[in-house]
Design a protein around this motif. Structure first.
Motif, mmCIF file in Angstrom:
data_model
loop_
_atom_site.group_PDB
_atom_site.id
_atom_site.type_symbol
_atom_site.label_atom_id
_atom_site.label_comp_id
_atom_site.label_asym_id
_atom_site.label_seq_id
_atom_site.Cartn_x
_atom_site.Cartn_y
_atom_site.Cartn_z
ATOM 1 N N PHE A 169 0.714 -1.380 0.067
ATOM 2 C CA PHE A 169 0.017 0.082 0.052
ATOM 3 C C PHE A 169 0.994 1.093 -0.126
ATOM 4 N N SER A 170 2.101 1.175 -0.040
ATOM 5 C CA SER A 170 3.011 2.520 -0.448
ATOM 6 C C SER A 170 3.181 2.298 -1.780
ATOM 7 N N LEU A 171 2.690 1.362 -2.670
ATOM 8 C CA LEU A 171 3.202 1.341 -4.103
ATOM 9 C C LEU A 171 2.349 2.378 -4.988
ATOM 10 N N PRO A 172 2.864 3.261 -5.745
ATOM 11 C CA PRO A 172 1.978 4.031 -6.712
ATOM 12 C C PRO A 172 1.399 2.912 -7.853
ATOM 13 N N PHE A 174 0.087 3.199 -10.695
ATOM 14 C CA PHE A 174 0.302 3.289 -12.198
ATOM 15 C C PHE A 174 1.788 2.731 -12.372
ATOM 16 N N TRP A 175 2.693 3.056 -11.210
ATOM 17 C CA TRP A 175 3.984 2.537 -11.654
ATOM 18 C C TRP A 175 4.208 1.051 -11.413
ATOM 19 N N THR A 178 3.029 -0.768 -14.598
ATOM 20 C CA THR A 178 3.933 -0.797 -15.803
ATOM 21 C C THR A 178 5.023 -1.804 -15.546
ATOM 22 N N LEU A 179 5.350 -2.032 -14.121
ATOM 23 C CA LEU A 179 6.378 -3.120 -13.900
ATOM 24 C C LEU A 179 5.481 -4.369 -14.029
ATOM 25 N N GLU A 182 5.496 -5.509 -17.732
ATOM 26 C CA GLU A 182 6.938 -5.950 -18.044
ATOM 27 C C GLU A 182 7.024 -7.420 -17.707
ATOM 28 N N PHE A 183 7.102 -7.499 -16.424
ATOM 29 C CA PHE A 183 7.614 -8.896 -15.870
ATOM 30 C C PHE A 183 6.428 -9.871 -15.723
ATOM 31 N N ILE A 473 -7.450 4.731 -12.202
ATOM 32 C CA ILE A 473 -6.280 4.743 -12.643
ATOM 33 C C ILE A 473 -5.893 3.442 -13.292
ATOM 34 N N GLN A 476 -6.934 3.218 -16.761
ATOM 35 C CA GLN A 476 -6.068 4.087 -17.640
ATOM 36 C C GLN A 476 -4.982 3.275 -18.127
ATOM 37 N N VAL A 477 -4.263 2.879 -17.085
ATOM 38 C CA VAL A 477 -3.092 2.029 -17.383
ATOM 39 C C VAL A 477 -3.126 1.034 -18.314
ATOM 40 N N LEU B 261 0.729 9.532 -2.213
ATOM 41 C CA LEU B 261 0.340 8.610 -3.354
ATOM 42 C C LEU B 261 -1.036 9.308 -4.003
ATOM 43 N N PHE B 298 12.119 5.907 -15.491
ATOM 44 C CA PHE B 298 10.759 5.505 -14.818
ATOM 45 C C PHE B 298 11.432 5.193 -13.499
ATOM 46 N N LEU B 306 7.918 5.178 -3.599
ATOM 47 C CA LEU B 306 7.669 4.028 -2.818
ATOM 48 C C LEU B 306 8.318 4.151 -1.516
ATOM 49 N N ALA B 309 6.707 6.887 0.809
ATOM 50 C CA ALA B 309 5.510 6.553 1.299
ATOM 51 C C ALA B 309 5.777 5.223 2.416
#
Lengths: 530, 332
Positions: A169-172, A174-175, A178-179, A182-183, A473, A476-477, B261, B298, B306, B309
């Protein structure tokens, strides 16, 4: 939430006594709906006013160089009724919404003159599909993790789950999306083209699995080592066999797999709900699993040849009815408990059957779509395939956004469940339960967990509308044309109708979820019913 | 969410009694060592107790140090406003590109497509994000505490109105109202954005504070204060709120991480910080297409968000444990 402090674990027997008095509950629910409607009204006014004042709806036209600029501007002023005062426009919008109760809904039109009602129906169905799946998964996984971390407080397992929860829950969002693209998608798609694990990967996976399982199961050092060794050996062998069979590209499961899995599920459910010593319950669950597998053989023909959603739904209802019936027949003195166990086992068996059918279709699906996991859109354009391949297509499209939404919700649900469980585990009635010789399962499932669920229900109900909001979000991503796009386009054009439609959907979802929470309270806490 | 409703404000209740007997799993897990003093010949004030428990929470302490370093580096490296910092490069200038702009010793975070120093850009984004987050935290804490305290203390019609207003704000998804207001306010600069974000994120704190105040106002010390003729404002500020400080501080901390965030999400959607201002969210949004070709553009801003937060969340967790250690006792 200190009311759980004084709460005592009531046996469910009491339920029968007060169920007959329906009127106070109905009155209570009606009053809640009335209050919520007023709040929604106020909120809608606020959103409307803020939206129409959030910018200049004519901006794009003012900056254009077209010949008939003035005419276009006049046209839009007429369409959006910009010359009318805001309260008249709001009132008309409200009247249109009010029409929904009499069957002729009117949510207005967008800047381009498209009817918002149709747009909303389309968008809401795709968004709700996404959000519902993610929420259900998050509830199951989050609560399970929360209970496990509370029981194993201050273990390595607890610390790793706690840290991951904080991380997620600290993770943005949209970021992370993208990860994930990719992975989880691109690299998986590259890998599935070949579909074999390197030996080193297998060893790493087996070590991780062994570590996780011994941490969850716990016990003495010797037992933990034994668990880890068995898990490591099992995973290694299975993965090497899978490699040899080219399983990842041509997976199969078979009726035997279905039988074993559903039997295991029956044993697990019984041991959680009634305890494995309760032979009647155990036999009821096992009967359900066997009957489920047998009926899979019976219905295999229509399931494979002429599937449809109607058939699936009908079979599912039938499965639940039959399972509950088995429970009632086996139940004896604890009929309700047995019916609960067989019901859950039946649902799990049905899911296993569906998974088996999907697995059978996987290699065919790979033939049509060589890069299975998509990163954009809610379905592959121009996708042709039979029913099950279409299901697989939708499934692989929904996979990534669901994972993302689920991870974030799991993080908060597991934390809430953990703290709520810890609080109830410290209560006197839990100590009483232990000291009078109840098994650890009974203490945790019946006394602690049931009471811990009460605050969690509130939080989950509160959260749901927020998750739809957060899905803006995610959509959108991942390029989903859902409610998020509706909202974002509307707000960018200073166009109130789509924004209000978005608000309406989330608002109604919030009210409904709170009602559900109230009903769940009544089921969990007998004092509310009296 | 637990509360400290049943705790004695005097502080005796907060004493982790288990440390005296030396079997406390909290002490062992969180601090590794028992209390240096067995607490018999020395007494501690409430503040000292909280501080001691907080500093024993290793994750919180580490986070505090990391966050401190980030704040110091972000503000001193490129300077604030006209004051220059110690970092030699300017975020506005385009330098000659070294290779494809991948991180080097010269440019530790790499260079962007135009040759700008990415370290300076990220530090500037961090500055803006931090300012917004802390401003939002402060504003939402003040508003939430005020509304919750008034509603809980005065009850009656004032409570009804304030709580209905809170409900109205709660029923609108946060991202929606933040986006609508943010679109309006983003032209007022980052402090305007922080103001409106603060004005929409106070709701949960208002509810928590109201719950606290509702129970505190029935206590005998409030009755005593009323009996000697203390005015309501003084009772709220001197007697009631200090006893609810745990809830308020924890919530304020967590609202800061939520604000980071929220701001980055809004900026990503285009309803937040607008050029020429920047933030970590706008950096990701600007460079998200570069992931395949220039992944460092990026990674850095995302890792920065991260880390900040995560640190703030851990600090909040440590504070919660420090103010309300009841939850951490293992079952006996």
């Amino acid at each position: 939430m200190s009311y759980s402090d004084t709460l005592i674990a009531f046996p469910s027997r009491r339920r029968a006594a007060s169920a007959s008095k329906g009127h106070p509950v109905l009155k209570f629910i009606l009053r809640r709906i009335g209050a919520s409607a007023l709040v929604l009204l106020g909120a809608s006014l606020l959103v409307y006013v803020l939206t129409i004042n959030s910018g200049d709806p004519l901006k794009d036209l003012r900056e254009s160089n077209s010949q008939n600029k003035q005419q276009l501007i006049d046209q839009r002023i007429a369409l959006m009724r910009l010359d009318d005062p805001w309260y008249e426009r709001y009132w008309d919008w409200l009247r249109g919404v009010g029409g929904c109760f009499t069957g002729n809904c009117d949510l207005g039109v967008t800047v381009n003159g498209v009817d918002v009602l149709g747009l909303t129906q389309q968008a809401a169905s795709s968004t709700l599909r996404l959000v519902t799946v993610a929420t259900l998964l998050a509830i199951v996984v989050g609560i399970a993790l929360g209970i496990l971390t509370a029981i194993r407080q201050y273990s390595g397992f607890d610390y790793s789950i706690t840290f991951s929860a904080f991380l997620f829950f600290s993770l943005p969002v949209f970021w992370a999306a993208t990860l994930l693209k990719e992975f989880a998608a691109i690299q998986y798609n590259n890998w599935i083209a070949d579909g074999h694990y390197a030996p080193l990967t297998i060893v790493i996976v087996a070590v991780v699995a062994a570590f996780l399982l011994q941490a969850v199961l716990g016990g003495t050092r010797k037992r933990r080592l034994l668990t880890a060794a068995v898990v490591f050996a099992f995973v290694t062998v299975v993965l090497f066999v899978f490699n040899a069979l080219d399983w990842w590209r041509n997976p199969m499961f078979g009726v035997g797999g279905v039988l074993v899995t559903s039997l295991a599920a029956g044993v697990l459910v019984t041991s959680l709900v009634a305890g494995i010593r309760n032979r009647r319950a155990l036999y009821a669950a096992l009967t359900t699993a066997v009957v489920g597998t047998l009926s899979y053989l019976v219905f295999a023909q229509p399931l494979f040849n002429s599937p449809s959603w109607l058939l699936l739904a009908g079979l599912f209802v039938l499965a639940v009815l039959v399972s509950v019936g088995i429970g009632a027949a086996w139940g004896g003195y604890a009929r309700k408990q047995a019916m609960l166990i067989t019901g859950i086992t039946g649902v799990i068996t049905s899911l296993v059957v569906v998974v088996d059918i999907l697995i059978v279709h996987w290699s065919g699906f790979l033939g049509i779509k060589s890069r299975p996991i998509s990163t954009i859109g809610s379905q592959t354009p121009n996708f042709t395939g039979d029913f099950w391949e279409q299901v697989l297509d939708k499934g692989t499209q929904i996979l990534l956004p669901t994972i993302l939404l689920t991870l974030v919700s799991v993080a908060s649900y597991s934390r809430y469940t953990r703290s709520s469980m810890l609080e109830t585990l410290n209560q006197d009635y839990v100590r009483t339960g232990r000291s009078k010789g109840l098994s650890e399962r009974e203490v945790i499932v019946k006394h602690a967990f049931r009471n811990a669920l009460i605050p969690i229900t509130t939080i989950i109900a509160f959260d749901f509308a927020g998750i739809i909001g957060g899905a803006i979000i995610t959509e959108q991503v991942f390029g989903w044309k859902g409610m998020g796009a509706l909202f974002q386009d509307g707000l960018n054009a200073v166009d109130p109708a789509p924004v209000m439609a978005f608000f309406l959907v989330t608002g109604i979802a919030a009210v409904l979820m709170n009602l559900l929470a109230d009903i769940a309270y009544a089921a969990l806490d007998p004092r509310i019913r009296r | 969410m637990s509360d400290i409703r049943n705790s004695n404000p005097g502080g005796e209740d907060y004493e982790p009694q288990v440390t005296a007997s030396g079997v406390d799993a909290v002490g062992l897990a969180a601090g590794g060592s028992a209390d240096p003093l067995p607490g018999e010949d020395k007494s501690y004030s409430q503040g000292q107790l909280v501080a001691r428990r907080f500093f024993r929470h290793r994750a919180a302490l580490t986070s505090m140090i990391v966050l401190g370093i980030i704040i110091v580096v972000a503000f001193t490296s490129i300077g604030v406003g006209d004051i220059p910092g110690w970092w030699p490069k300017d975020y506005r200038l385009q330098y000659d590109k070294i290779g494809d702009g991948a991180p080097t010793w010269e440019y530790p975070f790499g260079q962007d497509t135009g040759g700008k120093d990415y370290f300076a850009l990220v530090m500037r984004g961090t500055q803006f994000s931090l300012i917004i987050a802390f401003a939002v935290g402060i504003i939402s804490t003040i508003v939430g505490t005020l509304i919750g305290a008034l509603a809980g203390f005065y009850r009656g019609w004032l409570e009804s109105i304030l709580m209905r207003v809170t409900d109205v704000f709660i029923v609108i998804p946060l991202l929606v109202i933040a986006a609508v207001l943010g679109k309006t306010a983003s032209s007022w600069g980052i402090l305007g954005l922080a103001l409106v974000l603060g004005l929409v994120t106070w709701t949960s704190l208002a509810r928590l504070v109201r719950g606290e105040v509702l129970s505190l106002r029935e206590r005998d010390f409030v009755l005593a204060a009323q009996a000697v003729g203390t005015g309501p404002w003084r009772i709220i500020t001197r007697h009631v709120l200090p006893n609810a400080v745990g809830v308020i501080i924890v919530s304020a901390t967590l609202s800061i991480s939520a604000a980071i965030l929220l701001e980055t999400s809004l900026s990503f959607l285009g309803f937040g910080v607008q050029a020429p201002d920047t933030s970590l969210g706008t950096l990701i949004s600007d460079y998200q297409a570069a992931f395949a070709t220039r992944p460092w553009l990026f990674w850095w801003p995302g890792l920065m968000i991260l880390t900040i937060a995560l640190c703030v969340n851990f600090i909040g967790d440590g504070l919660r444990d420090a103010f309300d250690p009841r939850q951490n006792r293992t079952k006996d």
